[in-house]
Design a protein around this motif. Structure first.
Motif, PDB file in Angstrom:
ATOM      1  N   ALA A 134       0.079 -15.735  -0.796  1.00  0.00           N
ATOM      2  CA  ALA A 134      -0.725 -16.237   0.321  1.00  0.00           C
ATOM      3  C   ALA A 134       0.123 -16.754   1.477  1.00  0.00           C
ATOM      4  N   ASN A 135       1.343 -17.178   1.192  1.00  0.00           N
ATOM      5  CA  ASN A 135       2.234 -17.712   2.209  1.00  0.00           C
ATOM      6  C   ASN A 135       2.786 -16.568   3.055  1.00  0.00           C
ATOM      7  N   ILE A 136       2.494 -16.583   4.348  1.00  0.00           N
ATOM      8  CA  ILE A 136       2.854 -15.469   5.237  1.00  0.00           C
ATOM      9  C   ILE A 136       4.364 -15.265   5.278  1.00  0.00           C
ATOM     10  N   LYS A 137       5.106 -16.328   5.509  1.00  0.00           N
ATOM     11  CA  LYS A 137       6.562 -16.219   5.619  1.00  0.00           C
ATOM     12  C   LYS A 137       7.168 -15.710   4.317  1.00  0.00           C
ATOM     13  N   ALA A 138       6.674 -16.187   3.193  1.00  0.00           N
ATOM     14  CA  ALA A 138       7.189 -15.738   1.903  1.00  0.00           C
ATOM     15  C   ALA A 138       6.912 -14.264   1.685  1.00  0.00           C
ATOM     16  N   ALA A 139       5.730 -13.802   2.080  1.00  0.00           N
ATOM     17  CA  ALA A 139       5.390 -12.384   1.934  1.00  0.00           C
ATOM     18  C   ALA A 139       6.317 -11.523   2.779  1.00  0.00           C
ATOM     19  N   GLU A 140       6.557 -11.940   3.999  1.00  0.00           N
ATOM     20  CA  GLU A 140       7.450 -11.185   4.881  1.00  0.00           C
ATOM     21  C   GLU A 140       8.878 -11.181   4.348  1.00  0.00           C
ATOM     22  N   ASN A 141       9.311 -12.295   3.799  1.00  0.00           N
ATOM     23  CA  ASN A 141      10.649 -12.359   3.198  1.00  0.00           C
ATOM     24  C   ASN A 141      10.751 -11.429   1.995  1.00  0.00           C
ATOM     25  N   ALA A 142       9.704 -11.407   1.179  1.00  0.00           N
ATOM     26  CA  ALA A 142       9.723 -10.589  -0.038  1.00  0.00           C
ATOM     27  C   ALA A 142       9.884  -9.114   0.289  1.00  0.00           C
ATOM     28  N   ALA A 143       9.254  -8.661   1.379  1.00  0.00           N
ATOM     29  CA  ALA A 143       9.334  -7.251   1.761  1.00  0.00           C
ATOM     30  C   ALA A 143      10.735  -6.840   2.181  1.00  0.00           C
ATOM     31  N   LYS A 144      11.591  -7.830   2.456  1.00  0.00           N
ATOM     32  CA  LYS A 144      12.972  -7.548   2.859  1.00  0.00           C
ATOM     33  C   LYS A 144      13.978  -7.990   1.804  1.00  0.00           C
ATOM     34  N   ASN A 145      13.477  -8.558   0.716  1.00  0.00           N
ATOM     35  CA  ASN A 145      14.364  -9.128  -0.297  1.00  0.00           C
ATOM     36  C   ASN A 145      15.243  -8.051  -0.932  1.00  0.00           C
ATOM     37  N   SER A 146      16.524  -8.347  -1.090  1.00  0.00           N
ATOM     38  CA  SER A 146      17.481  -7.373  -1.612  1.00  0.00           C
ATOM     39  C   SER A 146      17.193  -6.995  -3.064  1.00  0.00           C
ATOM     40  N   GLU A 147      16.434  -7.831  -3.789  1.00  0.00           N
ATOM     41  CA  GLU A 147      16.107  -7.503  -5.173  1.00  0.00           C
ATOM     42  C   GLU A 147      15.029  -6.430  -5.270  1.00  0.00           C
ATOM     43  N   MET A 148      14.321  -6.182  -4.180  1.00  0.00           N
ATOM     44  CA  MET A 148      13.271  -5.169  -4.200  1.00  0.00           C
ATOM     45  C   MET A 148      13.841  -3.793  -3.871  1.00  0.00           C
ATOM     46  N   PRO A 149      13.640  -2.813  -4.752  1.00  0.00           N
ATOM     47  CA  PRO A 149      14.058  -1.440  -4.435  1.00  0.00           C
ATOM     48  C   PRO A 149      13.281  -0.911  -3.221  1.00  0.00           C
ATOM     49  N   ASP A 150      13.787   0.165  -2.641  1.00  0.00           N
ATOM     50  CA  ASP A 150      13.176   0.699  -1.422  1.00  0.00           C
ATOM     51  C   ASP A 150      11.720   1.096  -1.613  1.00  0.00           C
ATOM     52  N   LYS A 151      11.396   1.729  -2.756  1.00  0.00           N
ATOM     53  CA  LYS A 151      10.006   2.125  -3.005  1.00  0.00           C
ATOM     54  C   LYS A 151       9.096   0.902  -3.048  1.00  0.00           C
ATOM     55  N   ASP A 152       9.571  -0.153  -3.698  1.00  0.00           N
ATOM     56  CA  ASP A 152       8.800  -1.388  -3.775  1.00  0.00           C
ATOM     57  C   ASP A 152       8.518  -1.932  -2.376  1.00  0.00           C
ATOM     58  N   LYS A 153       9.539  -1.900  -1.538  1.00  0.00           N
ATOM     59  CA  LYS A 153       9.409  -2.448  -0.187  1.00  0.00           C
ATOM     60  C   LYS A 153       8.362  -1.696   0.630  1.00  0.00           C
ATOM     61  N   VAL A 154       8.306  -0.374   0.474  1.00  0.00           N
ATOM     62  CA  VAL A 154       7.340   0.426   1.229  1.00  0.00           C
ATOM     63  C   VAL A 154       5.915   0.015   0.878  1.00  0.00           C
ATOM     64  N   VAL A 155       5.640  -0.098  -0.408  1.00  0.00           N
ATOM     65  CA  VAL A 155       4.286  -0.468  -0.850  1.00  0.00           C
ATOM     66  C   VAL A 155       3.981  -1.902  -0.467  1.00  0.00           C
ATOM     67  N   TYR A 156       4.948  -2.787  -0.647  1.00  0.00           N
ATOM     68  CA  TYR A 156       4.709  -4.198  -0.345  1.00  0.00           C
ATOM     69  C   TYR A 156       4.464  -4.402   1.142  1.00  0.00           C
ATOM     70  N   GLN A 157       5.195  -3.673   1.977  1.00  0.00           N
ATOM     71  CA  GLN A 157       4.987  -3.789   3.416  1.00  0.00           C
ATOM     72  C   GLN A 157       3.598  -3.299   3.805  1.00  0.00           C
ATOM     73  N   MET A 158       3.131  -2.239   3.157  1.00  0.00           N
ATOM     74  CA  MET A 158       1.774  -1.766   3.421  1.00  0.00           C
ATOM     75  C   MET A 158       0.757  -2.844   3.059  1.00  0.00           C
ATOM     76  N   ALA A 159       0.997  -3.538   1.950  1.00  0.00           N
ATOM     77  CA  ALA A 159       0.093  -4.620   1.548  1.00  0.00           C
ATOM     78  C   ALA A 159       0.051  -5.713   2.605  1.00  0.00           C
ATOM     79  N   ILE A 160       1.220  -6.056   3.144  1.00  0.00           N
ATOM     80  CA  ILE A 160       1.281  -7.073   4.196  1.00  0.00           C
ATOM     81  C   ILE A 160       0.537  -6.603   5.442  1.00  0.00           C
ATOM     82  N   ASP A 161       0.817  -5.370   5.861  1.00  0.00           N
ATOM     83  CA  ASP A 161       0.161  -4.829   7.063  1.00  0.00           C
ATOM     84  C   ASP A 161      -1.352  -4.795   6.898  1.00  0.00           C
ATOM     85  N   ASN A 162      -1.805  -4.514   5.675  1.00  0.00           N
ATOM     86  CA  ASN A 162      -3.235  -4.360   5.431  1.00  0.00           C
ATOM     87  C   ASN A 162      -3.987  -5.687   5.384  1.00  0.00           C
ATOM     88  N   MET A 163      -3.257  -6.793   5.348  1.00  0.00           N
ATOM     89  CA  MET A 163      -3.932  -8.090   5.341  1.00  0.00           C
ATOM     90  C   MET A 163      -4.727  -8.308   6.625  1.00  0.00           C
TER      91      MET A 163
END
Length: 435
Positions: free
Chosen positions: A354-383
């Motif tokens: 729910a935390n906007i800044k945390a969600a945006e950070n997660a989409a760029k987090n180095s622990e997330m593989p590239d495929k994960d980032k693509v889907v997670y960013q779509m989730a953020i955009d779709n909010m």
């Protein structure tokens, strides 16, 4: 005799002096541990994936200060809220509990959750969260729960199937009309059976999501008046029924049983080309079909310009009415919903927070593989397109009246017109009764 009496006195003095000088065994906080306020935190996160994550967040809070000790209690999904209500009635509730966001206002109205306005006057953290989520926690302008996590609905599509059907794998359907056209091209029929189905709208979501998508309106207007029997909803259900007639009940039921098995979802093996679900569905793809070439997109618009409206839910952290330590509970909730804890939860669980800044950070987090980032960013955009459907305090459990009518329509027991009319009348009677 003199020496035997003197030695114990000597050791007593030594212990007193060493204590006054600050000499303590172990951690400096251990001597004060008995003075800590212990608060009981209930959640239903007991899986082998989520339990370690929430326990780490709790441990971080406990180690960050020396005044409060949080004890995490796991209560199974099917029991947690009935047990919480029983504990409230017995005047011995937990201090913090994770609860459904869409019924937060209802619990505030029923005096089951504590009004958080006195804490927010001092620590206004409302701007941490997506506006739609924050508004869902309000009853008569005051918040009764702090958003923790959320979700949305997006379209997953098979890029390999798109290529085979002559479709651009980087151009998912944008409208309902295109969705039908794409499905026609993606269908692969072998006699009376399908080797591949392009799309079916009621796998992954229900018809109410498409009603919301069609015009961006809930079943109630801004004044709380039910608006289910509308032209837009009639046309939406006609569209859903067209899909039902296209594939037939036997094919639909056969595929549905595979979808319900999770591991055997036909989207994994290419037998279903497009599928709507939450972004966390990606974790199943990652586990069961790691080589699948897929894309994600927003839900298609009913028509150009009508909007890609999606539906979401989520959970909040509440202080139950009767908590013995509300101030300490509030301090923990602030930690639970702050950037660091929320980003950690998002990355480790691949979950929308729910935390906007945390969600945006997660989409760029180095622990997330590239495929994960693509889907997670779509989730953020779709909010931006995602609406919640909070339960009106004057119409509790309204979906228990609506769903049977929608089922009757889909099963052919009632016409669309009659089913929506009956649902409308049922909601009106419910509201009148609640008055």
């Amino acid at each position: 005799m003199f020496r035997k009496k003197l030695m114990p006195l000597f050791f007593v003095l030594l212990l007193i002096l060493s204590g006054c000088a600050g000499f303590k065994t172990g951690d400096s906080k251990s001597a004060d541990s008995g003075d800590k306020v212990v608060i009981d935190f209930w959640s239903f996160w007991g899986s082998e994936i989520r339990r370690p994550v929430i326990d780490k967040i709790v441990a971080d809070f406990n180690e960050s200060q020396d005044k409060i000790e949080v004890k995490h209690t796991f209560v199974p999904w099917g029991d947690i809220w009935t047990k919480e209500l029983a504990a409230i009635a017995a005047k011995n509730p937990p201090d913090v509990v994770i609860n459904d966001i869409n019924a937060t206002a209802l619990r505030g109205q029923k005096n089951q959750a504590m009004n958080l306005s006195r804490f927010l006057e001092k620590d206004d953290i409302s701007d941490r969260f997506y506006e739609e989520l924050w508004n869902a926690t309000l009853y008569e302008g005051d918040s009764y729960g702090i958003p923790f996590n959320t979700d949305t609905r997006i379209l997953f599509y098979n890029k390999t199937a798109f290529k085979e059907a002559g479709l651009d794998p980087e151009k998912p359907p944008a409208t309902w009309e295109e969705l039908w056209e794409y499905a026609e091209k993606l269908d692969v029929k072998n006699g009376d059976t399908y080797d591949r189905i392009g799309f079916y709208p009621l796998w992954g979501v229900n018809s109410d999501v498409w009603m919301l998508n069609s015009d961006g309106k809930n079943f109630f207007d801004e004044d709380g008046v039910p608006i289910i029997d509308t032209e837009a909803n009639r046309e939406t259900l006609e569209w859903v029924m067209d899909w039902h007639e296209k594939y037939g009940a036997n094919t639909i039921n056969s595929y549905k049983s595979q979808i319900d098995s999770q591991q055997g979802n036909p989207f994994f093996n290419g037998k279903l080309a497009m599928y709507v679900n939450t972004p966390t569905f990606y974790t199943q793809i990652r586990d069961y079909a790691p080589d699948l070439d897929f894309g994600v997109a927003m839900l298609p618009e009913r028509e150009p310009g009508s909007g890609n409206t999606s539906w979401g839910g989520g959970f909040v952290a509440e202080i139950p009415q009767g908590s013995k330590h509300p101030e300490e509970a509030w301090e923990f909730i602030k930690h639970l919903t702050d950037v660091e804890a929320q980003e950690y939860w998002a990355v480790k669980n691949f979950d929308n927070v729910a935390n906007i800044k945390a969600a945006e950070n997660a989409a760029k987090n180095s622990e997330m593989p590239d495929k994960d980032k693509v889907v997670y960013q779509m989730a953020i955009d779709n909010m931006e397109n995602t609406l919640l459907t909070p339960v009106p305090v004057h119409a509790p459990d309204f979906m228990n009246l609506v769903n049977p009518e929608l089922d009757s329509i889909l099963l052919g027991k009632k016409s669309i017109e009659q089913g929506l009319k009956d649902a409308q009348q049922s909601l009106e009677k419910l509201i009148e009764k609640s008055k």
